[in-house]
Design a protein around this motif. Structure first.
Motif, mmCIF file in Angstrom:
data_model
loop_
_atom_site.group_PDB
_atom_site.id
_atom_site.type_symbol
_atom_site.label_atom_id
_atom_site.label_comp_id
_atom_site.label_asym_id
_atom_site.label_seq_id
_atom_site.Cartn_x
_atom_site.Cartn_y
_atom_site.Cartn_z
ATOM 1 N N LEU A 54 0.827 -1.207 0.000
ATOM 2 C CA LEU A 54 0.000 0.000 0.000
ATOM 3 C C LEU A 54 0.863 1.259 0.000
ATOM 4 N N GLY A 55 0.315 2.336 -0.508
ATOM 5 C CA GLY A 55 0.960 3.624 -0.327
ATOM 6 C C GLY A 55 1.339 4.313 -1.624
ATOM 7 N N PHE A 56 1.709 5.597 -1.479
ATOM 8 C CA PHE A 56 2.192 6.375 -2.613
ATOM 9 C C PHE A 56 3.658 6.011 -2.824
ATOM 10 N N PRO A 57 4.030 5.631 -4.034
ATOM 11 C CA PRO A 57 5.428 5.287 -4.283
ATOM 12 C C PRO A 57 6.344 6.465 -3.960
ATOM 13 N N LEU A 58 7.541 6.161 -3.453
ATOM 14 C CA LEU A 58 8.495 7.211 -3.079
ATOM 15 C C LEU A 58 8.638 8.283 -4.153
ATOM 16 N N LYS A 59 8.661 7.822 -5.396
ATOM 17 C CA LYS A 59 8.948 8.720 -6.502
ATOM 18 C C LYS A 59 7.902 9.827 -6.649
#
Ligand SMILES: *Cc1c(COP(=O)(O)O)cnc(C)c1O
Length: 395
Positions: free
Chosen positions: A152-157
């Protein structure tokens, strides 16, 4: 109820009521939980917050009681695995504890978070939009960053842009920004450290853009145990607080965390005294395998018991004697009582725990069943009562 100098509390949820027609139960040692929490506190820098994870019904042990204990120990926020955990805590009457949920959920699930005053994890823009449009007052949320675990989550990039956007949305207050980097060995620790550096850099860039969340968090049990370096305000351990190793055996020395699950118990409901009698007309199917009696406990597969891997034997403990398990069917479990003097209906049987010099550990049970330690408990959760014990003498 006071017995043997211990305080006993039954779990509060309906499904946890003691059923004398099926006398199986789990015993939890709250003193061990206290000990583990305090020990963990010594492993993190002063001022760092501990937000304990109670996911999966506190790893199968009873979420409301365990969450309350963590709050008494000083935890400010409790991390739930799903809304089910949060609901159980609220239903037990704890309306004031700060709760966050790891997620994931559908945007259409958000109204229930708002009703229960539970902080959701914003793991994509759909969730952010749902919170912003449904909340009538500023709602605190946690934003999750995917730093490499790939779930889950917004990718670091793309996280920086996404979080800046979320921060500007009406009725959203970013309470926490976190990631999850679990690992079990040293190679994993290297990976987690590299990823944590990237997460730290993201937090720094956000700070420069005026976005600073009270909670930043990147370490769970393994990260705390191996001292992964971060610049976060908070850690979010689960396993190790329950005395369950999160690292593979031998990666670090024993630090003294204690099992919070102290035993799994049942009682004999039936005895066949002549099970070994090969001459009788009723020749038992176990006659060739046993030298005396067999006994039955109502602890079958539906209760979460499982047949061991081929070639292995599981054991139980009766009167301090280790006895082999002969069969596990859907409702019942048959024990070889050959070595037990005078077994009686009602005698207590340990499926996990210690009696005298004999012990069956969770690790053993899991390995025998070819399952993870959490899986063993998750199979049993909600299928039998949990009794919480605490010894006032050690407080
Ligand atoms: C399970 C989990 C934790 C806690 O992990 P442990 O290894 O049990 O300490 C922390 N954060 C998230 C997102 C999790 O899913």
């Amino acid at each position: 109820m006071i017995t043997h100098g211990y305080t006993e509390t039954m779990a509060t949820s309906k499904s946890h009521r003691l059923d004398l027609t099926r006398p199986n139960w789990i015993e939890v040692d709250l003193n061990a939980l206290d000990h583990n929490y305090r020990l963990l506190k010594t492993l993190v820098a002063p001022g760092i917050r501990i937000h304990p994870s109670v996911k999966s019904a506190a790893y199968g042990l009873g979420v409301a009681e365990i969450a309350r204990r963590f709050v008494e120990l000083g935890a400010e926020t409790i991390a739930c695995g799903s809304l089910t955990d949060a609901e159980a805590i609220r239903e037990a009457g704890d309306t004031n504890i700060d709760l966050m949920v790891f997620g994931g959920t559908l945007p259409s699930g958000i109204p229930r978070f708002l009703d229960l005053n539970v902080m959701p994890t914003v793991h994509n823009s759909e969730i952010a939009e749902a919170v912003s449009s449904l909340a009538k007052t500023p709602q605190r949320v946690y934003v999750k960053v995917d730093a490499g675990w790939g779930r889950l989550g917004f990718p670091l990039k793309t996280a920086e842009g996404a979080i800046v956007r979320i921060a500007s949305m009406p009725n959203i207050v970013i309470e926490g920004i976190y990631t999850h980097l679990p690992f079990t060995d040293l190679a994993g620790a290297t990976w987690a450290q590299e990823r944590t550096i990237l997460f730290n850099a993201l937090i720094d860039r956000l700070k420069k853009r005026g976005i600073e969340a009270p909670v930043t968090q990147a370490r769970s049990s393994s990260g705390v145990l191996l001292g992964i370096k971060d610049e976060c305000t908070t850690v979010c351990p689960g396993s190790i607080l329950y005395g369950k190793p999160s690292l593979a055996e031998g990666v670090i020395e024993d630090l003294g965390f204690e099992p919070v699950l102290s035993s799994i118990r049942s009682r004999l409901v039936h005895i066949s005294p002549n099970a070994s009698d090969k001459s009788s007309a009723g020749f038992s199917r176990f006659a060739e395998r046993v030298a005396g009696a067999t006994g039955v406990i109502p602890f079958g597969r539906k209760d979460g018991n499982r047949t061991p891997r081929p070639g292995l034997t599981s054991y139980a403990i009766l009167k301090g004697i280790k006895v082999p398990i002969l069969s596990i069917s859907s409702e019942l479990c048959v024990l070889d009582l050959s070595s037990v003097p005078n077994p009686r209906v009602g005698d207590e049987v340990l499926l996990l725990g210690r009696a005298g010099t004999e012990e069956i550990t969770l690790a053993e049970l899991a390995s025998n069943q070819d399952a993870g330690m959490n899986d063993v408990l998750l199979m049993m959760r909600d299928r039998m009562p949990v009794i919480f014990r605490q010894n006032p003498a050690t407080e």
